[in-house]
Design a protein around this motif. Structure first.
Motif, PDB file in Angstrom:
ATOM      1  N   ILE A  56      -1.664   7.476  -3.297  1.00  0.00           N
ATOM      2  CA  ILE A  56      -2.151   6.608  -2.222  1.00  0.00           C
ATOM      3  C   ILE A  56      -1.058   6.277  -1.205  1.00  0.00           C
ATOM      4  O   ILE A  56      -1.288   6.343   0.003  1.00  0.00           O
ATOM      5  N   PHE A  72       1.639   7.860  -0.061  1.00  0.00           N
ATOM      6  CA  PHE A  72       1.923   8.936   0.888  1.00  0.00           C
ATOM      7  C   PHE A  72       0.768   9.116   1.866  1.00  0.00           C
ATOM      8  O   PHE A  72       0.958   9.173   3.088  1.00  0.00           O
ATOM      9  N   ILE A 108       3.700   4.666 -17.477  1.00  0.00           N
ATOM     10  CA  ILE A 108       2.915   3.420 -17.411  1.00  0.00           C
ATOM     11  C   ILE A 108       1.442   3.692 -17.738  1.00  0.00           C
ATOM     12  O   ILE A 108       0.825   2.987 -18.541  1.00  0.00           O
ATOM     13  N   ILE A 166       7.346   5.320  -6.503  1.00  0.00           N
ATOM     14  CA  ILE A 166       7.152   5.389  -7.951  1.00  0.00           C
ATOM     15  C   ILE A 166       6.949   6.847  -8.335  1.00  0.00           C
ATOM     16  O   ILE A 166       5.988   7.481  -7.917  1.00  0.00           O
ATOM     17  N   SER A 167       7.870   7.384  -9.104  1.00  0.00           N
ATOM     18  CA  SER A 167       7.811   8.799  -9.455  1.00  0.00           C
ATOM     19  C   SER A 167       6.603   9.085 -10.334  1.00  0.00           C
ATOM     20  O   SER A 167       6.058   8.185 -10.989  1.00  0.00           O
ATOM     21  N   TRP A 191      -3.897   7.160  -7.849  1.00  0.00           N
ATOM     22  CA  TRP A 191      -3.080   5.944  -7.691  1.00  0.00           C
ATOM     23  C   TRP A 191      -1.700   6.313  -7.163  1.00  0.00           C
ATOM     24  O   TRP A 191      -1.168   5.686  -6.261  1.00  0.00           O
ATOM     25  N   SER A 237       7.446   7.982 -13.894  1.00  0.00           N
ATOM     26  CA  SER A 237       7.265   6.551 -14.161  1.00  0.00           C
ATOM     27  C   SER A 237       5.781   6.213 -14.235  1.00  0.00           C
ATOM     28  O   SER A 237       5.332   5.505 -15.138  1.00  0.00           O
ATOM     29  N   PHE A 286       0.834  -1.215   0.000  1.00  0.00           N
ATOM     30  CA  PHE A 286       0.000   0.000   0.000  1.00  0.00           C
ATOM     31  C   PHE A 286       0.866   1.262   0.000  1.00  0.00           C
ATOM     32  O   PHE A 286       0.464   2.301  -0.499  1.00  0.00           O
ATOM     33  N   THR A 287       2.066   1.172   0.612  1.00  0.00           N
ATOM     34  CA  THR A 287       2.960   2.330   0.656  1.00  0.00           C
ATOM     35  C   THR A 287       3.697   2.523  -0.664  1.00  0.00           C
ATOM     36  O   THR A 287       4.174   3.617  -0.957  1.00  0.00           O
ATOM     37  N   GLY A 288       3.776   1.421  -1.437  1.00  0.00           N
ATOM     38  CA  GLY A 288       4.660   1.357  -2.609  1.00  0.00           C
ATOM     39  C   GLY A 288       4.693   2.557  -3.527  1.00  0.00           C
ATOM     40  O   GLY A 288       5.748   2.924  -4.029  1.00  0.00           O
ATOM     41  N   ILE A 293       4.804   5.571  -3.085  1.00  0.00           N
ATOM     42  CA  ILE A 293       5.734   6.645  -2.711  1.00  0.00           C
ATOM     43  C   ILE A 293       7.005   6.545  -3.550  1.00  0.00           C
ATOM     44  O   ILE A 293       7.594   7.545  -3.945  1.00  0.00           O
TER      45      ILE A 293
END
Lengths: 327, 282
Positions: A206, A208, A160, A152-153, A203, A156, A146-148, A150
């Motif tokens: 989420i 942060f 995607i 991913i810029s 998306w 990026s 769920f933190t992931g 943060i």
């Protein structure tokens, strides 16, 4: 303390009569220098100078230069050539009678975008944070997932999601069919494009929002829940009367940061809808500055953005702060 | 015993529901990443499917061959590392010095200095962007590391964070060191900085992540492909590949995500304390 020794050692020991005034000055200087507060001031300024230099050169001076540029007509190199007064500001706010509403419209688009991003991202993140307070094995893995976002810029994420919306990958074809959109991509159709960018931004935000909401929930003293349970409070009552009020400072912070961030959104618009006629204010500023080299106008737009952000922060703080419960 | 078994049985549907919900939400959140991995592994096709059609023919070699297809990726990663490391070290250096003066020295105008530092947080990046761009262009700092690094080596947030941490350390330690003849500069670097490792780690992880992910500034002040950073690189790459070679594009995007994902997993505690220090204590 060592500085004292150094100073007294450097004083002349036996001055001749002709140099006596000089010695008086030196004594006065010494008395002034050994006063701890003045000496501390100089040493403090020395210690602060690297940061002060950077703030001065790259934050404060550019800000005042932007204000200056906004009051002038500029040439292609960004130099002011003629004083223009408030003409650019009047143009942006459509007060000059020219009937050009594109700037006001894009401010409206920015606020619309903000409303499409902040409420969903706050509610979803709060839901995820509540979900991940359950005590089950492996919950840490889910929390990391769920933190992931943060990590991913926006760039990026933008690359995607531009492929998710690209008709060639057929990933969102079902949505295009469902909404009966006349273009092959959501991004090509005006009313659908901004919500599509907002979905990507939600998306991306989420992680942060989730991590802060979770930290806020975990900071609530546990015995409050136990006492409430003993008194017969159910799950909903505990959420409504304990979690929500005690989490409100965190939620206020998330709403303010989220609003500011979404009004400043640039990257996702640059990647997903660079040529769209209807765009957000920050992207319109970029076009005025980068493609049209209208530095004065763009500077005025950036000062308007600054004013909007300051006003919004104060307004949100005032109106929401009354409902916020501080510990 | 019986009652215990009864409790356990009734909790099984609850656990199933919780895990079901956790797995479902995780899959939804991960789906864009799984989608990009799926595109990366499908080989050079112009009409990819959502899931690889043949799971036995996954093209894992793409993560190496992408470095040959786009030789500049290695340079972009180097640029990003130099810039993010430079900004991080610079912010730690300037913030420690500034916060030390605020927390330990007693002098007139202290509040004003704190206001100068925190006031920088009030001015949005966009409001200084145009003038900063002109400044960098006048100084001929386009396509240089100093142009990418120096505007960011002071941080109001960093100063605030370090000051708050310094204030929690015992003042007696400072007074004792001064009596023993330690000078102030040595005290900062030999005593205070080692004692403040948790705060510095927080600031470092936070700053590195933010700098690595920067997009707007590097886009403006780099205009040759070898000076791009990873974030700008993957989007330039996207445009000159015409968007048709999905697999290399997605592989490159996933590769440049790795350092920050690793940082998140290893430095999660520091990152969270950095983020929450703004929300809960601020």
């Amino acid at each position: 303390m060592q500085d004292d020794l150094h100073i007294s050692a450097s004083l002349p020991a036996a001055p001749s009569s002709s140099a006596s005034t000089n010695t008086v000055h030196l004594r006065a200087l010494r008395r002034w220098w050994v006063r701890p507060r003045t000496r501390d001031l100089f040493i403090a300024l020395l210690y602060c100078s690297p940061a002060l230099l950077v703030f001065g050169l790259f934050t404060y001076l550019p800000f005042f230069r932007a204000v200056f540029l906004s009051l002038n007509v500029t040439n292609q190199a960004g130099q002011a050539v003629a004083f223009n007064g408030l003409a650019y500001y009047l143009r942006i706010l459509n007060l000059d009678g020219s009937g050009r509403t594109e700037y006001l419209n894009s401010i409206g688009t920015s606020f619309g975008f903000m409303l499409m991003v902040v409420p969903p991202v706050t509610v979803i993140s709060l839901g995820l944070a509540l979900l991940s307070t359950v005590k089950v094995r492996g919950i840490q893995i889910f929390r990391t997932i769920f933190t992931g976002s943060i990590a991913i810029s926006l760039a990026s994420a933008g690359v995607i999601w531009s492929l998710l919306y690209n008709p060639a990958t057929k990933a969102t074809a079902w949505l295009v069919d469902l909404l009966q959109i006349p273009t092959p991509s959501l991004l090509g159709y005006g009313p659908a494009a901004i919500p599509a960018v907002a979905a990507m931004t939600v998306w991306s935000g989420i992680g942060f929002n989730f991590i802060l909401a979770l930290a806020g929930i975990q900071a609530i003293p546990h015995d409050l829940y136990e006492t409430a349970s003993i008194d017969g409070a159910g799950r909903w009552a505990r959420f409504r009367h304990i979690t929500l009020p005690l989490l409100s400072p965190t939620l206020l912070f998330l709403v303010i940061i989220g609003s500011i961030g979404s009004l400043q959104a640039f990257t996702q618009f640059h990647l997903l809808m660079p040529d769209a006629p209807n765009t957000v204010f920050v992207y319109l500023t970029y076009r005025a500055f980068w493609y049209d080299n209208r530095y004065g106008l763009a500077a005025a737009m950036s000062i308007v953005l600054f004013a909007i952000l300051v006003a919004l922060t104060i307004l949100q703080y005032r109106t929401l702060d009354r409902r916020v419960h501080y510990h | 015993m019986n009652a215990y078994a009864g409790v356990r049985q009734s909790r099984i549907p609850y656990f199933a529901m919780v895990y079901g919900l956790l797995i479902l939400t995780s899959l939804i959140l991960l789906s864009p990443l799984l989608f990009s991995l799926s595109l990366a592994l499908q080989g050079p096709t112009i009409s990819p499917s959502l899931l690889p059609p043949d799971l036995s023919k996954l093209d894992w070699g793409i993560f190496l061959s992408v470095f040959q297809d786009e030789p500049l990726i290695a340079r972009w990663i180097l640029n990003s590392f130099v810039v993010a490391t430079g900004v991080t070290l610079g912010v730690i250096f300037t913030s420690s010095l500034f916060a030390y003066a605020l927390a330990y020295f007693n002098f007139p105008g202290k509040t004003l200095l704190l206001f100068v530092a925190l006031g920088s947080l009030m001015i949005p990046f966009e409001a200084t962007l145009i003038a900063n761009y002109l400044l960098i262009a006048e100084w001929k700092w386009m396509n240089t590391y100093q142009g990418l690094i120096l505007p960011f080596v002071a941080s109001g947030f960093g100063i605030f964070l370090m000051r708050q941490y310094f204030l929690t350390l015992p003042r007696e330690l400072y007074d004792a060191a001064m009596v023993d003849g330690c000078n102030r500069f040595r005290y900062l670097w030999l005593v205070l900085v080692p004692l403040s490792r948790p705060a510095i780690a927080t600031l470092a992880v936070y700053t590195f992540l933010n700098t690595w992910n920067q997009f707007y500034w590097p886009l403006l002040i780099t205009n040759t492909n070898e000076w791009r950073t990873t974030q700008v690189g993957i989007t330039i790459f996207r445009s000159f590949e015409g968007g048709a070679v999905f697999n290399t594009q997605m592989a490159a995007t996933l590769i440049v995500m790795l350092p920050t994902l690793l940082l998140l997993i290893l430095g999660q505690r520091q990152l969270v304390s950095g983020l929450t220090s703004g929300a809960l204590k601020g």
